[in-house]
Design an enzyme around this catalytic site. Sequence first.
Site, PDB file in Angstrom:
ATOM      1  CG  HIS A 114      33.426  20.860  35.963  1.00 60.70           C
ATOM      2  ND1 HIS A 114      32.267  20.623  37.036  1.00 60.70           N
ATOM      3  CD2 HIS A 114      34.488  20.544  36.946  1.00 60.70           C
ATOM      4  CE1 HIS A 114      32.650  20.232  38.013  1.00 60.70           C
ATOM      5  NE2 HIS A 114      33.988  20.119  38.171  1.00 60.70           N
ATOM      6  N   GLY A 165       0.746  -1.191   0.037  1.00 63.15           N
ATOM      7  CA  GLY A 165      -0.039   0.067  -0.117  1.00 63.15           C
ATOM      8  C   GLY A 165       0.807   1.156   0.079  1.00 63.15           C
ATOM      9  CB  ALA A 195      36.526  22.385  34.159  1.00 67.04           C
ATOM     10  N   GLY A 228       1.550  -5.711   6.696  1.00 67.20           N
ATOM     11  CA  GLY A 228       2.592  -4.895   7.309  1.00 67.20           C
ATOM     12  C   GLY A 228       2.388  -3.664   8.156  1.00 67.20           C
TER      13      GLY A 228
END
Length: 458
Positions: A365, A14, A382, A106
């Site tokens: 960090h 379809g 950091a 399906g």
Amino acid sequence: MSNRALSVVVLAAGKGSRMFSTLPKVLHPLAGKAMVQHVIDTAMRLGASRIHLVYGHGGELLRERLARQYAPLNWVLQAEQRGTGHAVQQTLTCLRDEEDVLILYGDVPLISPDTLQCLLAARPQGGIGLLTVTLDNPEGYGRIVRLNGEVAGIVEQKDASEQQRQIKEINTGILVAGGEDIKRWLGQLTNKNAQGEFYLTDIIAMAWHEGRKINAVQPTRQTEVEGVNNRLQLARLERLFQREQAERLLLAGVMLSDPDRFDLRGEFRHGQDVSIDTNVILEGQVTLGDRVIIGTGCVLKNVVIGDDVIISPYTVIEDARVAARSTLGPFARLRPGSELEEDAHVGNFVEMKQARLGKGSKAGHLSYLGDAEIGAQVNIGAGTITCNYDGANKHKTHIGDDVFVGSDSQLVAPVTIGRGATIGAGTTVTRDVAEGEMIISRIRQFPLANWTRPVKKK
């Protein structure tokens, strides 16, 4: 139940015009997987010896998506869509007399193996097993016509009389019959109806007129036979399915803060006392150990998480492994190939890719760690970046145990930092660092004489 081989026909030709999409309808995802994949997987779980996929619109894309994953599929083209009967007719040369033939769709993705096993068991010798469901509002569906309590036929909505439209038992389209019988009935189909199509449902009346028995079976849950024709139906089915999964997990001991705000899009294994906050998405293959805590907004895809791991909000983990007692986030990201050993910590706005963080090591960090091997008890300051890409190739960074990397450092790969070394804040490391060595490369601080701050012009 027949002991014969099982052949499954999946109708997936379809166009799905009501989806308003260039994607074939059956490829639209439900719970992270194309609808038709749910159906094929179910057929495989039934032990089907052969699976015939009838395709049409978007066939090239369908084959591209499915052919590699489902190598045994037999692809059958329906070039012109002229009804469900016409679709199954395209498989006539593929079907064998000595096998049972099961018809699936399906765009009906949630049909379960358990329900189909009941249907297969109910098929009488020489007859048909038919899956039906009783609806309060059967509008739009083909009605089951019974005579003296026995199924005698199916009449489509547009062909039904007013009396027949009052029937609440409807056809799901799912049925099983012997190969020799279904081939004969398919050859007798005509398109003399309001739609001008070849209805698969007409074989029910053919079987009844031959004196064959049709046994009707109903699914465990109505959602199993709900089809999808538009995005609204798909969204509704998604939420129904997710709610069912959430309830199953709650009953299995997983704590979900809100079962209506949880998505599982794959396979999930879990230990005891797992706690999952709202808006968490689990994709692919996910394994969580005991006492894992996941904060709100996290996404986990193809991961293995050890015991007592805490994942703070909005952390994203993909194709990675996290060992016991580690902590992540908030806002951390582990990309594919990342690994945390026991008691490791990856904090906010830290990103890792193809990197291993050793036992007890921390990156708290604002760091990027890519293509890196990091030992135990390492502190990543950091703003640290492993500069792994030279514009053409990726290179590795090796950091030994007990290394301290100061904030805002750049480690230009390929580079090795020896055990116990210290990298001063703001350092750019371009050469290997020996064990226990302290290095610093930033310029000496000095004042600028006679400097004044600029003033905005009015």
